[in-house]
Design a protein around this motif. Structure first.
Motif, PDB file in Angstrom:
ATOM      1  N   MET A 139     -29.758 -36.716  18.829  1.00 14.97           N
ATOM      2  CA  MET A 139     -30.794 -36.968  17.831  1.00 14.97           C
ATOM      3  C   MET A 139     -31.099 -38.457  17.682  1.00 14.97           C
ATOM      4  N   SER A 140     -30.362 -39.307  18.410  1.00 16.54           N
ATOM      5  CA  SER A 140     -30.700 -40.727  18.498  1.00 16.54           C
ATOM      6  C   SER A 140     -30.499 -41.154  19.940  1.00 16.54           C
TER       7      SER A 140
ATOM      8  N   SER B 109     -35.387 -40.216  21.533  1.00 17.05           N
ATOM      9  CA  SER B 109     -34.913 -39.404  20.403  1.00 17.05           C
ATOM     10  C   SER B 109     -35.342 -40.049  19.097  1.00 17.05           C
ATOM     11  N   CYS B 110     -36.633 -40.019  18.861  1.00 18.87           N
ATOM     12  CA  CYS B 110     -37.209 -40.619  17.660  1.00 18.87           C
ATOM     13  C   CYS B 110     -37.443 -39.527  16.623  1.00 18.87           C
ATOM     14  N   ARG B 111     -37.333 -39.898  15.350  1.00 26.07           N
ATOM     15  CA  ARG B 111     -37.471 -38.921  14.276  1.00 26.07           C
ATOM     16  C   ARG B 111     -38.385 -39.476  13.189  1.00 26.07           C
ATOM     17  N   SER B 112     -39.327 -38.656  12.744  1.00 32.30           N
ATOM     18  CA  SER B 112     -40.186 -39.078  11.637  1.00 32.30           C
ATOM     19  C   SER B 112     -39.490 -38.880  10.304  1.00 32.30           C
ATOM     20  N   ASP B 113     -38.625 -37.876  10.229  1.00 29.53           N
ATOM     21  CA  ASP B 113     -37.860 -37.580   9.015  1.00 29.53           C
ATOM     22  C   ASP B 113     -36.422 -38.004   9.277  1.00 29.53           C
ATOM     23  N   ILE B 114     -35.999 -39.098   8.653  1.00 29.84           N
ATOM     24  CA  ILE B 114     -34.669 -39.636   8.937  1.00 29.84           C
ATOM     25  C   ILE B 114     -33.667 -39.272   7.848  1.00 29.84           C
TER      26      ILE B 114
ATOM     27  N   ARG C 171     -36.719 -45.049  12.634  1.00 29.87           N
ATOM     28  CA  ARG C 171     -37.235 -43.837  13.269  1.00 29.87           C
ATOM     29  C   ARG C 171     -37.053 -43.912  14.785  1.00 29.87           C
TER      30      ARG C 171
ATOM     31  N   GLU D 188     -25.870 -36.737  12.452  1.00 23.29           N
ATOM     32  CA  GLU D 188     -26.782 -36.335  13.518  1.00 23.29           C
ATOM     33  C   GLU D 188     -25.973 -36.041  14.780  1.00 23.29           C
TER      34      GLU D 188
ATOM     35  N   GLU E 219     -27.930 -28.475  12.493  1.00 23.27           N
ATOM     36  CA  GLU E 219     -29.268 -28.180  11.991  1.00 23.27           C
ATOM     37  C   GLU E 219     -29.433 -26.743  11.503  1.00 23.27           C
TER      38      GLU E 219
ATOM     39  N   GLY F 149     -35.273 -44.073  18.084  1.00 22.00           N
ATOM     40  CA  GLY F 149     -33.930 -43.613  18.423  1.00 22.00           C
ATOM     41  C   GLY F 149     -33.040 -44.680  19.006  1.00 22.00           C
TER      42      GLY F 149
END
Length: 723
Positions: free
Chosen positions: A471-472, A476-481, A147, A467, A441, A149
């Motif tokens: 997005m990284s 650039s952190c993501r909870s849904d990867i 998650r 991505e 997206e 980035g």
């Protein structure tokens, strides 16, 4: 010729206190390049409270690019600086200057430190000829949470593999003679320490761990870089043991400087000194400055706590000038090591810049490393492609130059080889149709319909998904990867055609691949492959090259497992124990414990078998070399390269030990049908770990050793260590 010590000591003795303090200030290029009107302080200078005198006496520049600009800034500076002390020019040359290589996580998947070193050599050459003296690389933070980035900047989840790459990058950047070789740059290892363990995979967030875990897993790669001679260290943004790294005396002064003996330059990350205030460990900028200089931070990047408050702290008796002197001395020593007092312009050369940057040999290595970094995750007999097949190339990355990643500072998307262009070099144009299908997206019905129509007229579908580069990377952190839903919907729609589908992924982190790996016939993880990415991926898709990449970071089955990594501890109720109860074991009710794709995993276009695994003895002693060997056979129909991996487990330790730990690996190239014996030497030193009292030693007793193609599928053997 004066010695380094005599020269810089003489300069230090001539400096005023104000000049010394300004030497500790790093400012971005706009402060120097004439963007302000004469006699007027505007923009960032006013916001930071920086004066013309501060700029005139500052020690280093961040982010200047190009020989012409660097020479201009240095010339102007030397005319104004009273003692003629040259500036240091620093920049983020993470995985290439203008010839961009795959992102570091991808380079880690090559398991090829020799190519990694060569990539750093090229990055250094291009940067040095453009006037850069220091690169803020390598980043060696161990990562377990995709998650976050910035996993794309690391080489993965294993301390041994990260250490191997840390050394390779430092050798490549610095070479054997940093003073004499003007086409090298000083390396700055980052981020010290344990930045990759941020809670929740959220950038800049809290890090909290035991000292044993810190020393066992997170510190080794930093130490390896320093053992290789790395000139600089950058502090991390995070706290550690409740104290922000930039003001952490125990970490920076006691461990880094005293225990490890590091006497090079320590620099804060951007704004990190001032950030001691929102962290809650400094009440104001004066206290932040005092804590950072006391901790051993030499250069403050892009905040003004030092220049505004160190002199005041000295005058009030709160700070000994010896701390300022030692910081200045380290900075002057680095400038002398780089030869800047003899030649302030060092390697900067406008003419040579044009010859060196993005030259053919540099692009060739970028392509080779990209080929080695891609990982084949699945292949149900559809790869490699055949030149006579009609292909529909579909997806937002089909004709995209966004293949460089978030840290390709000076890379050009326009100059990047797109996947469509790479495929057209391998097959007749009439055999390849291209359609976007959707954006990253979002998507329209018109895009989907056009892709569906194109896919209906071909033999095989190649999906280019992933991505966008933003997005990284940092922040650039993501909870849904998972892939964005619009891309998963595109896969589901095209699945209706019941045609073979190949997915090529361009991304900066391990993903949750549900809806991809289970719906398509082949999956090639290409990461962000760099300047020659389109050609490299085409080489692999058409079988001009055989995949050899192996994962340096596990791919989770689901984000709910995170962190998931191969060298985990056992529990008192392990799920797979022979006497485990059916219900009361350590497991999830809804998903497996194991990752979807484990550390070290990767497929080839050929196949390999392992046999005759054996140990040279049943007991290891300190006196006798201990050998582990296995025969590897290419059981396929084409030549190929296997990466044979060796893991060890200490079955009973004073503290709990990991189920497996990577200790060595070897590349072996085999012709079809060929068998070779691969032999490793295992030593007692490789069995050591940090005990309850943090003593670093081994235990007598039983060990398991594993050899195989990845961390999951390996042959187990048992031996005893006698002491």
């Amino acid at each position: 010729m004066k010695t380094v010590k005599t020269n810089i000591q003489s300069i230090l003795e001539q400096m005023t206190l104000d000049e010394k303090i300004s030497q500790l200030l790093q400012l971005a290029a706009p402060f120097f390049n004439g963007s302000k009107e004469s006699g007027q302080i505007t923009g960032p200078m006013a916001e930071m409270g920086i004066s013309d005198e501060d700029v005139r006496n500052s020690g280093s520049v961040l982010g200047a690019a190009g020989a012409k600009e660097v020479i201009h800034i240095q010339e102007a500076h030397l005319k104004e600086n009273r003692l003629g002390i040259p500036l240091l020019f620093m920049a983020d040359i993470i995985h290439g200057y203008k010839t961009i290589f795959p992102v570091p996580l991808a380079i880690g998947c090559s398991w090829n430190p020799e190519l990694a070193q060569k990539s750093a050599e090229i990055a250094a050459k291009e940067a040095a000829v453009s006037g850069i003296h220091v690169t803020f690389a390598p980043m060696v933070d161990l990562v377990r949470d995709p998650r976050w980035g910035r996993v794309m900047e690391s080489t993965g989840e294993d301390p041994f593999l990260n250490s191997v790459f840390a050394r390779a990058f430092v050798r490549g950047f610095q070479g054997d003679d940093l003073t004499g070789d003007k086409e090298k740059v000083a390396a700055c290892v980052k981020h010290f320490a344990a930045y990759g363990a941020a809670e929740g995979g959220r950038d800049y967030n809290t890090v909290d761990m035991s000292e044993r875990q810190l020393r066992e897993y997170y510190l080794p790669a930093y130490k390896a870089a320093l053992d290789e001679g790395c000139q600089m260290v950058m502090t991390a943004f995070n706290i550690l043991d409740g104290i922000p790294s930039t003001g952490n005396k125990k970490l920076m002064r006691d461990l880094l400087r005293e225990e490890w003996g590091f006497d090079g330059v320590l620099i804060s990350d951007w704004g990190a000194v001032k950030e001691l205030i929102p962290h809650g460990t400094a009440a104001n900028k004066a206290e932040a400055a005092l804590k950072a200089i006391t901790a051993g931070v030499d250069i403050e990047m892009m905040t003004s706590c030092y220049v505004h408050h160190l002199k005041e702290l000295v005058e009030k008796g709160n700070l000994n000038t010896a701390l300022i002197d030692e910081a200045v001395l380290r900075i002057l020593r680095l400038k002398e090591t780089l030869g800047l007092f003899d030649n302030p312009y060092r390697g900067a050369n406008v003419k040579r810049e044009k010859e060196v940057i993005r030259c053919e040999s540099h692009l060739e290595l970028s392509r080779e490393l990209a080929v080695k970094s891609c990982v084949l995750l699945k292949n149900e007999g559809v790869l490699p492609l055949k030149p006579d097949q009609k292909i529909a190339l579909i997806g937002p990355f089909a004709q995209s130059g966004d293949l460089l990643g978030a840290w390709s500072w000076l890379g050009s998307k326009e100059d990047t080889v797109q996947l469509y262009d790479g495929l057209k070099e391998r097959a007749p144009h009439s055999h390849i149709s291209v359609s976007q299908g959707c954006d990253i997206e979002t998507g329209t019905e018109e895009q989907r319909n056009a892709a569906f129509k194109a896919a209906g007229e071909v033999d095989i579908i190649v999906l280019a998904l992933g991505e966008s580069s933003n997005m990284s990377g940092e922040a650039s952190c993501r909870s849904d990867i998972r892939l964005p839903q619009v891309q998963l919907d595109l896969i589901a729609k095209l699945k209706e055609l019941n045609k073979p589908m190949v997915t090529v992924l361009f991304n900066g982190r391990p993903l949750d691949l549900h809806g991809v790996a289970d719906e398509t016939d082949a999956v090639l993880e290409a990461w962000y492959p760099g300047s020659e990415g389109g050609r490299a991926v085409a080489d692999l898709l058409y079988g001009e090259a055989v995949p050899t990449g192996r994962l340096s970071m596990s791919f989770p089955y689901s984000a709910g497992q995170i962190p998931v990594y191969y060298n985990q501890f056992n529990t008192g109720r392990p799920k797979d124990a022979p006497d485990a109860q059916e219900y009361y074991v350590s497991r999830y009710l809804d998903i497996p414990n194991e990752p979807l794709f484990p550390f070290g995993f990767g497929l080839s276009y050929t196949s390999f078998s392992y046999s005759d695994a054996k140990l040279s003895a049943a007991h290891m002693t300190l006196e006798t070399p201990f050998k582990v060997s296995v025969c590897v056979t290419n059981t396929g129909e084409i030549p190929g390269e296997e990466i044979v991996q060796l893991y060890v487990r200490d079955i009973t330790g004073e503290v709990v030990r990991p189920l497996k730990e990577l200790k060595a690996f070897q590349h072996v190239f085999l012709q079809a049908g060929e068998t070779k014996e691969v032999t490793f030497t295992l030593t007692e030193e490789q069995l050591r770990y940090h005990h309850a009292d943090l003593a670093y030693k081994s235990d007598a007793g039983s060990f398991a050793v594993y050899v195989g193609p990845n961390s999951r599928d390996a042959v187990e053997m048992i031996f005893n260590l006698e002491k």
